[in-house]
Design an enzyme around this catalytic site. Structure first.
Site, PDB file in Angstrom:
ATOM      1  N   CYS A 196       8.452  -1.645  11.726  1.00 10.79           N
ATOM      2  CA  CYS A 196       7.305  -0.793  12.043  1.00 10.79           C
ATOM      3  C   CYS A 196       7.501  -0.199  13.447  1.00 10.79           C
ATOM      4  O   CYS A 196       8.456   0.535  13.675  1.00 10.79           O
ATOM      5  CB  CYS A 196       6.016  -1.600  11.917  1.00 10.79           C
ATOM      6  SG  CYS A 196       4.486  -0.697  12.195  1.00 10.79           S
ATOM      7  N   ASP A 248       4.823   4.896   1.598  1.00 12.03           N
ATOM      8  CA  ASP A 248       4.300   4.566   2.924  1.00 12.03           C
ATOM      9  C   ASP A 248       3.255   5.598   3.346  1.00 12.03           C
ATOM     10  O   ASP A 248       3.573   6.785   3.478  1.00 12.03           O
ATOM     11  CB  ASP A 248       5.460   4.544   3.929  1.00 12.03           C
ATOM     12  CG  ASP A 248       5.088   3.917   5.253  1.00 12.03           C
ATOM     13  OD1 ASP A 248       3.943   4.114   5.714  1.00 12.03           O
ATOM     14  OD2 ASP A 248       5.943   3.238   5.843  1.00 12.03           O
ATOM     15  N   HIS A 307       4.047   0.691   3.464  1.00 13.27           N
ATOM     16  CA  HIS A 307       4.401   0.342   4.833  1.00 13.27           C
ATOM     17  C   HIS A 307       4.389  -1.179   5.005  1.00 13.27           C
ATOM     18  O   HIS A 307       3.676  -1.897   4.316  1.00 13.27           O
ATOM     19  CB  HIS A 307       3.407   0.982   5.800  1.00 13.27           C
ATOM     20  CG  HIS A 307       3.864   0.945   7.224  1.00 13.27           C
ATOM     21  ND1 HIS A 307       4.927   1.698   7.677  1.00 13.27           N
ATOM     22  CD2 HIS A 307       3.424   0.233   8.284  1.00 13.27           C
ATOM     23  CE1 HIS A 307       5.103   1.466   8.966  1.00 13.27           C
ATOM     24  NE2 HIS A 307       4.219   0.573   9.353  1.00 13.27           N
TER      25      HIS A 307
END
Length: 241
Positions: free
Chosen positions: A126, A179, A209
């Site tokens: 991330c 995502d 995600h």
């Protein structure tokens, strides 16, 4: 291979400054071992990151997880989605230039550690996926960068593609096709930027995600996570050992 110890350590932020920051370390039962720097999600250096470090140590890597929020909120950690808003607020205030300095300091630390072999890599998730990319493009110690880097769903990689030509090591990118924070067009832009690099691979998954975060149930996708982690370990074995 099993973990021989894990602990918190301090890293010198600058050679000429009296500043340090904390990092979690998991050490395998062999020495010297190739180092892998783990870069955190917006949740900080939490149980998820510590467990990933231990997993890496169990596979023979000397894993170090620096606190990349130390300039903003040292020791910040949240477990799951409940800390998302606070973590994202910190991420928006993270100074990438200073972050590169801190990542470079971490690279210098592991390169100087007698328990680490000369080869060092990184894996980031991330926010940390973006940091891992910048680690590959910009972190240099005595002119030498990392030897291998893995970026999981780096949410701002597409904003820094002008730096792609500065990558000097093999890389893996992992993205989820569903995502909500990274569009398929942005993933395609990353693919195009590295298309001429046979040592860089971009993998897509039928997932959203943070699909690798087993502490965040609404994000976690076990099938995608297991496939990506297997690819990550194989890549690190090939490039660092």
């Amino acid at each position: 291979m099993v973990t021989s110890r894990y602990d918190n350590i301090t890293v010198d932020a600058h050679a000429s400054a009296e500043q340090t920051f904390r990092a979690f370390v998991a050490v395998p039962d062999r020495s010297p071992a190739p180092a892998v720097v783990l870069f955190q999600e917006v949740f900080g250096v939490n149980d998820n990151m510590r467990q990933l470090a231990v997993r890496l140590a169990d596979n023979g890597f000397h894993a170090v997880v620096p606190d990349m929020f130390w300039r903003l909120k040292p020791g910040f950690e949240r477990r799951d989605e409940t800390g998302l808003a606070e973590g994202m607020e910190l991420a928006t205030r993270l100074d990438y230039e200073l972050a590169v300095q801190d990542m470079t300091a971490t690279l210098a630390h592991v390169r100087a550690d007698p328990g680490c072999s000369p080869r060092a890599g990184a894996v980031g998730f991330c926010l940390g996926g973006t940091l891992a990319y910048l680690f590959a493009t910009s972190a240099r110690v005595d002119g030498r960068g990392p030897d291998a880097v893995v970026s999981y769903y780096g949410s701002a990689v597409h904003d820094h593609l002008a730096l792609a030509s500065d990558i000097e090591c093999p890389m893996l990118f992992h993205f989820g096709d569903d995502d909500p924070y990274i569009s398929r067009a942005q993933i395609a832009a990353v693919e195009a930027a590295v298309a001429n690099r046979p040592d860089i691979a971009v993998h897509r998954y039928a997932a959203g995600h943070a699909f690798s975060n087993f502490d965040a149930p609404s994000f976690y996708d076990a099938d995608a996570a297991d496939l990506a982690w297997g690819r990550t370990l194989a890549f690190l074995d090939d490039t660092l050992t």
